[in-house]
Design a protein around this motif. Sequence first.
Motif, PDB file in Angstrom:
ATOM      1  N   VAL A 122       7.249   6.674  -0.642  1.00  0.00           N
ATOM      2  CA  VAL A 122       6.826   5.447   0.170  1.00  0.00           C
ATOM      3  C   VAL A 122       8.319   5.774   1.464  1.00  0.00           C
ATOM      4  O   VAL A 122       8.898   5.559   2.273  1.00  0.00           O
ATOM      5  CB  VAL A 122       7.328   4.355  -1.067  1.00  0.00           C
ATOM      6  N   THR A 214       1.285   4.604   3.624  1.00  0.00           N
ATOM      7  CA  THR A 214       2.203   3.628   3.867  1.00  0.00           C
ATOM      8  C   THR A 214       2.625   3.895   5.162  1.00  0.00           C
ATOM      9  O   THR A 214       2.791   2.389   5.571  1.00  0.00           O
ATOM     10  CB  THR A 214       3.500   4.124   2.444  1.00  0.00           C
ATOM     11  N   GLY A 241       4.541  -3.197   3.159  1.00  0.00           N
ATOM     12  CA  GLY A 241       4.229  -2.271   3.537  1.00  0.00           C
ATOM     13  C   GLY A 241       3.582  -1.131   1.892  1.00  0.00           C
ATOM     14  O   GLY A 241       2.527  -0.996   1.674  1.00  0.00           O
ATOM     15  N   ALA A 242       4.659  -0.980   0.977  1.00  0.00           N
ATOM     16  CA  ALA A 242       3.858  -0.337   0.098  1.00  0.00           C
ATOM     17  C   ALA A 242       3.134  -1.118  -1.215  1.00  0.00           C
ATOM     18  O   ALA A 242       2.208  -0.502  -2.023  1.00  0.00           O
ATOM     19  CB  ALA A 242       5.317  -0.380  -1.433  1.00  0.00           C
ATOM     20  N   ALA A 245      -0.594  -0.877   0.330  1.00  0.00           N
ATOM     21  CA  ALA A 245      -0.335   0.845   0.135  1.00  0.00           C
ATOM     22  C   ALA A 245      -1.105   1.494  -1.102  1.00  0.00           C
ATOM     23  O   ALA A 245      -1.480   2.681  -1.070  1.00  0.00           O
ATOM     24  CB  ALA A 245       0.508   2.168   0.963  1.00  0.00           C
TER      25      ALA A 245
END
Length: 325
Positions: A122, A214, A241-242, A245
Amino acid sequence: MKYLLRKIMLYGFILWAAITLNFLIPRLMPGDPVTLLMERMEGQISPDAVAALTAAYGISDEPMIVQYIDYMGNILTGDFGRSISYFPVPVTELALQALPWTLGLVGTTTVLSFLIGTALGVVLAWRRGKVTDYMLPALTFLNAVPYFWMALLLVLVFSVNLGWFPIAGGADRFMVQGFYPEYILSVLYHSLLPAITIILSSFAGSVIGMRNMTVTVLGEDYVTMAEAKGLKPSTILFTYGARNAILPSITGFAMSLGAVVSGSMLTEVIFNYPGIGYILFQAVQSQDFPLMQGLFLLISVCVILANLLADVVYVFLDPRTRVEA
């Protein structure tokens, strides 16, 4: 809820199929455990002992369906038969002796490797295009290095040449097993080098996979909208995001977590570490079919449970699984 029920039914069927295959394969192979044991004893077994061994190993002339029912009954009671190479020790006892070693070493290092790899992936994705990208070639190299090569290299450098770590074993062989400080410190000392080997050989894949996923997610339209709304960078990174992802990484982590029970076999063999992988290697070498059969079933169950756990986590991370079509 229906999503989880469907998954439980699916994995229940897979478990039944694994148990059935585990029952059929040894019975379709030539020979049997008693014949192998008699060959090792060079015929020094009386007819009465042969009959007793035949009963102990569950070998019968009954129809296959009757044997299958008896086998399922034994599975439900935890009776996997007796080992050939460790006769007359039951397979269940051997598995329970080796399981804590594998869970303690391989289980802990697998979780640590996933956490380190995910967090670092990340960070590298958020800092893409900067100096941290120079780490990628080294991570790609580490990801390509086989477990056994890494283990042999570390043993040669840190055990043989420098003498910082013991070459083999799970603890000092002259110490009595027990939960007292000296023995616990010995176990930790013997597990350091195998743990470093597993983490170095496995975390790089998590880093690369998480970084690439990510980066892909951060290019989506909803992330651009979040940036336009003026949300904090940390909120965009972790919430938008994370969180999205990490979904593919959870599947890979579940597979690796399920395979923990089989251990990093080559690593355990190289370090003579008394885990499931090492015992399975010895069982294959000794043609110990009952022990192989019990360990294969144990590994299958753990893989199924790990995947079921991943599906449960998916329900909480991905709202789409909670919405009916």
